[in-house]
Design an enzyme around this catalytic site. Sequence first.
Site, PDB file in Angstrom:
ATOM      1  N   LEU A  76       0.803  -1.223   0.000  1.00  0.00           N
ATOM      2  CA  LEU A  76       0.000   0.000   0.000  1.00  0.00           C
ATOM      3  C   LEU A  76       0.838   1.276   0.000  1.00  0.00           C
ATOM      4  O   LEU A  76       0.314   2.361   0.235  1.00  0.00           O
ATOM      5  CB  LEU A  76      -0.967  -0.014   1.186  1.00  0.00           C
ATOM      6  CG  LEU A  76      -1.935  -1.207   1.186  1.00  0.00           C
ATOM      7  CD1 LEU A  76      -2.793  -1.206   2.435  1.00  0.00           C
ATOM      8  CD2 LEU A  76      -2.792  -1.230  -0.070  1.00  0.00           C
ATOM      9  N   CYS A  77       2.130   1.156  -0.300  1.00  0.00           N
ATOM     10  CA  CYS A  77       2.987   2.345  -0.398  1.00  0.00           C
ATOM     11  C   CYS A  77       2.807   3.017  -1.751  1.00  0.00           C
ATOM     12  O   CYS A  77       2.644   2.352  -2.770  1.00  0.00           O
ATOM     13  CB  CYS A  77       4.453   1.959  -0.226  1.00  0.00           C
ATOM     14  SG  CYS A  77       4.920   1.640   1.473  1.00  0.00           S
ATOM     15  N   HIS A  78       2.866   4.335  -1.740  1.00  0.00           N
ATOM     16  CA  HIS A  78       2.782   5.115  -2.971  1.00  0.00           C
ATOM     17  C   HIS A  78       4.136   5.137  -3.681  1.00  0.00           C
ATOM     18  O   HIS A  78       5.169   5.203  -3.015  1.00  0.00           O
ATOM     19  CB  HIS A  78       2.399   6.568  -2.656  1.00  0.00           C
ATOM     20  CG  HIS A  78       1.021   6.716  -2.117  1.00  0.00           C
ATOM     21  ND1 HIS A  78       0.733   6.529  -0.788  1.00  0.00           N
ATOM     22  CD2 HIS A  78      -0.144   7.027  -2.720  1.00  0.00           C
ATOM     23  CE1 HIS A  78      -0.563   6.735  -0.590  1.00  0.00           C
ATOM     24  NE2 HIS A  78      -1.119   7.033  -1.741  1.00  0.00           N
ATOM     25  N   MET A 114       8.954   4.479   5.031  1.00  0.00           N
ATOM     26  CA  MET A 114       9.068   3.111   4.513  1.00  0.00           C
ATOM     27  C   MET A 114      10.268   2.974   3.574  1.00  0.00           C
ATOM     28  O   MET A 114      10.918   1.929   3.545  1.00  0.00           O
ATOM     29  CB  MET A 114       7.781   2.683   3.813  1.00  0.00           C
ATOM     30  CG  MET A 114       6.595   2.560   4.755  1.00  0.00           C
ATOM     31  SD  MET A 114       6.909   1.543   6.227  1.00  0.00           S
ATOM     32  CE  MET A 114       7.349  -0.011   5.491  1.00  0.00           C
ATOM     33  N   GLU A 115      10.577   4.021   2.831  1.00  0.00           N
ATOM     34  CA  GLU A 115      11.735   3.979   1.932  1.00  0.00           C
ATOM     35  C   GLU A 115      13.035   3.903   2.723  1.00  0.00           C
ATOM     36  O   GLU A 115      13.943   3.135   2.362  1.00  0.00           O
ATOM     37  CB  GLU A 115      11.712   5.185   0.996  1.00  0.00           C
ATOM     38  CG  GLU A 115      10.651   5.100  -0.088  1.00  0.00           C
ATOM     39  CD  GLU A 115       9.207   5.269   0.377  1.00  0.00           C
ATOM     40  OE1 GLU A 115       8.294   4.951  -0.399  1.00  0.00           O
ATOM     41  OE2 GLU A 115       8.970   5.708   1.527  1.00  0.00           O
ATOM     42  N   ASP A 129      23.713 -11.957   3.022  1.00  0.00           N
ATOM     43  CA  ASP A 129      23.862 -12.807   1.840  1.00  0.00           C
ATOM     44  C   ASP A 129      25.315 -12.929   1.405  1.00  0.00           C
ATOM     45  O   ASP A 129      25.783 -14.017   1.079  1.00  0.00           O
ATOM     46  CB  ASP A 129      23.019 -12.271   0.685  1.00  0.00           C
ATOM     47  CG  ASP A 129      23.208 -13.097  -0.579  1.00  0.00           C
ATOM     48  OD1 ASP A 129      22.947 -14.319  -0.534  1.00  0.00           O
ATOM     49  OD2 ASP A 129      23.626 -12.526  -1.604  1.00  0.00           O
TER      50      ASP A 129
END
Length: 162
Positions: A76-78, A114-115, A129
């Site tokens: 739901l992030c733009h 969020m970014e 990794d």
Amino acid sequence: MTPRLTHLDDSGAASMVDVGDKAASAREALAEGRVAMAPATLDLILSGMAKKGDVIAVARIAGIMAAKRTHELIPLCHPLLLTKVAVEIEPDPALPGLRVTGLARVSGQTGVEMEALTAVAVACLTIYDMAKAVDRGMRIEGIRLLAKSGGRSGTWQAEPLP
């Protein structure tokens, strides 16, 4: 007024927030995380002799790329036209391990928390990794928002950890 989750509509269904009527403003977010590892693993990474290459450089680029694709990863992030993404990775012999910070900036109608968090998470995963062949016991820890500014809610800063 009872607080409510912004990504739920009146019926409780998941919904993307409509930011169309919000004014654009300068927004910034800063996040952090850590990858704890054996001292020998940290030494190997810092020596630049890891089998997969320059762990810190690759993790930095991975974090930047991830921030730019956050809207593809978090439902739901733009999508945002980011003006700045920076990922810093610093050794911390006391951990031992690497501390990762991610900064995201935008001039827009919604925040960039969020970014910044996605940049940190993917940088930490990339470190894991690239070094897992020598240390499967590494731990990704403490991913959190440190600060955000801009928008209707203004400035927020996390409390320091004890």
